[in-house]
Design an enzyme around this catalytic site. Structure first.
Site, PDB file in Angstrom:
ATOM      1  CG  ASP A 118      60.426  14.621   0.135  1.00  0.00           C
ATOM      2  OD1 ASP A 118      61.571  14.142   0.121  1.00  0.00           O
ATOM      3  OD2 ASP A 118      59.466  14.073   0.729  1.00  0.00           O
ATOM      4  CG  HIS A 119      67.050  15.921  -2.668  1.00  0.00           C
ATOM      5  ND1 HIS A 119      67.155  15.382  -3.931  1.00  0.00           N
ATOM      6  CD2 HIS A 119      68.022  16.862  -2.580  1.00  0.00           C
ATOM      7  CE1 HIS A 119      68.155  15.968  -4.577  1.00  0.00           C
ATOM      8  NE2 HIS A 119      68.694  16.872  -3.781  1.00  0.00           N
ATOM      9  NE  ARG A 120      61.117  11.537   1.610  1.00  0.00           N
ATOM     10  CZ  ARG A 120      60.177  11.350   2.542  1.00  0.00           C
ATOM     11  NH1 ARG A 120      60.169  10.221   3.259  1.00  0.00           N
ATOM     12  NH2 ARG A 120      59.248  12.264   2.763  1.00  0.00           N
TER      13      ARG A 120
END
Length: 457
Positions: free
Chosen positions: A427-429
């Site tokens: 998850d790039h967050r």
């Protein structure tokens, strides 16, 4: 005098509102004991056996195998207080209930799978979930079940605008989402009860009528032909979860090839030196799982979840490691609890136990939820790489391809080595590429040089 008591599908916990009948365990006319399993059902979480709170003779069953019933729908009726035939046990109302009341007493409520009532069950029963309060049963006269026609929206049906027979709030919500008037749906359940399958059938019929072109008729028929497989039960739950993950998580994937020759040699040495009937062999998956827990200790950003409403990243202190397992009923992800506190041998034993439960359809909802990171060994399917969908609401998944001999430059010379492709979908967050790449590089280093793990053991 015999009394006929009705047993309804109980609340199976975990927010479940319906279940599909997989297999009846009793026939009409059978004598059942208090707390005896009478039907096996499949929910969105797992397969469960449902015990009956009454002892007596089964007089009717409701629903064929494959039918989907909402919580609260009748399952069967039991005549209690009948004189037993020769060789059959006497029947009775559950202990602790007044005559004819059928009041049920909860037992062994521990948050797992089965629902238990009464006090006459063996002490060594399986753990069970706490059911919803059971309404006191009263003597009823129940006619033999009659098969109902398939439900379709019928013009003019239920023209009276009074209440409709719907038990599950989920069914009402589904109808509202699709603008379906429940007064125009004929229920296939007992006494016209509208089930989820009735609403889904009505929605499909309406969609087909709207989307089908006026001409040519022959082409329309060919387009609509084919086998239709309902997305329900475990497969439906997986489909919903994957779709949600794809909608909500901005994922990215990085991958690397690693020389697993030394890892395979280390595993052979472990199993050759210490394996026995008491201490089974350590699997490659168990070693990789141990590598994951070591890597997550170094990169805790990946053992987290995102609270979108609060706009916060929640980093989790424990590692509950999920692993993907393919079964006849679809993909499931059993969870190894507290994997961060286990060694490779302990992780391997737990993976073996959960895999067997998955194969036999006996995983409980608790064993399928609460994971914080997932390990996906798609190499068992003979493939090298994949970009898997993250198991929502987790933040990352490590994928492992097959380990195969390949040409590899080793110590400056070309050699045949055991090579594996590793991929990390994240998850790039929760992190950037530097963190994800650092995690994956550490895993690859442990695969290529297992001695690296000694620092964390």
């Amino acid at each position: 005098m015999a009394q006929v008591l009705e047993f309804k599908l109980p609340d199976l916990g975990e927010g479940l509102t319906e279940a599909e009948i997989v297999r009846w365990l009793v026939e009409v006319g059978d004598v059942v004991a208090i707390d005896q399993p009478v039907v096996e059902v499949e929910t969105a979480k797992a397969m469960v056996e449902v015990p009956c709170p009454y002892g007596g003779v089964v007089t009717a069953r409701f629903g064929e195998e494959g039918a989907e019933l909402p919580v609260g729908a009748p399952l069967l009726t039991v005549a209690v207080g009948t004189a037993p035939k020769a060789g059959q046990p006497a029947t009775s109302v559950p202990s602790g209930s007044d005559s004819g009341s059928g009041a049920a007493e909860e037992t062994e409520s521990s948050g797992n799978v089965l629902v238990g009532y009464g006090t006459g069950a063996p002490a060594a029963r399986r753990r069970r979930v706490r059911p919803a309060p059971v309404t006191a049963a009263v003597p009823v006269v129940v006619p033999a079940p009659v098969p109902s026609p398939a439900s379709v929206p019928v013009a003019g049906a239920h023209e009276a605008r009074g209440p409709v027979a719907v038990v599950s709030p989920l069914v009402r919500k589904l109808a509202r989402q699709h603008g379906l008037d429940l007064h125009r749906v004929v229920g296939s359940g007992r006494d016209g009860l509208i089930l989820r399958t009735d609403v889904e059938s009505a929605i499909r019929t309406a969609d087909e009528e709207l989307s089908a072109p006026a001409a040519p008729v022959a082409r329309t028929a060919s387009v609509l032909a084919g086998e239709r497989v309902p997305l329900r039960g475990v497969r439906g739950a997986v489909a919903d979860k994957l779709a949600r993950s794809r909608r909500e998580i901005p994922d990215a994937t990085c991958w690397v090839d690693a020389d697993a020759t030394e890892l395979m040699a280390a595993r052979a040495a472990m199993n050759g030196a210490g394996a026995s009937a008491v201490t089974p062999k350590v699997s490659v998956l168990a070693l990789l799982a141990r590598v994951c827990t070591a890597a997550l200790a170094r990169f805790p950003e990946l053992n987290s979840t995102v609270d979108a409403e609060a706009r916060e990243i929640v980093r989790l202190p424990e590692v509950h490691l999920g692993f993907a397992a393919q079964t006849e009923r679809g993909l499931v992800v059993p969870v190894v609890r507290d994997a961060h506190s286990r060694n490779a041998e302990s992780i391997g034993a737990e993976i073996a136990r959960l895999t067997e439960a998955a194969r036999t359809g006996k995983l409980t909802p608790a064993q399928l939820t609460g994971g914080t990171f997932t390990l996906n060994n798609y190499g068992v399917f003979g493939v090298d790489g994949s970009t898997p969908i993250i198991n929502h609401p987790e933040a990352a998944m490590l994928g492992v391809g097959r380990i195969v001999p390949k040409p590899w430059v080793h110590q400056g010379e070309l050699a045949v080595r055991q090579v594996v492709q590793l991929s990390l979908t994240f998850d790039h967050r929760v992190c950037d590429g530097g963190t994800a790449g650092g995690f994956l590089r550490y895993v690859a280093d442990c695969v290529e040089q297992p001695a690296v793990l000694l620092r964390t053991l």
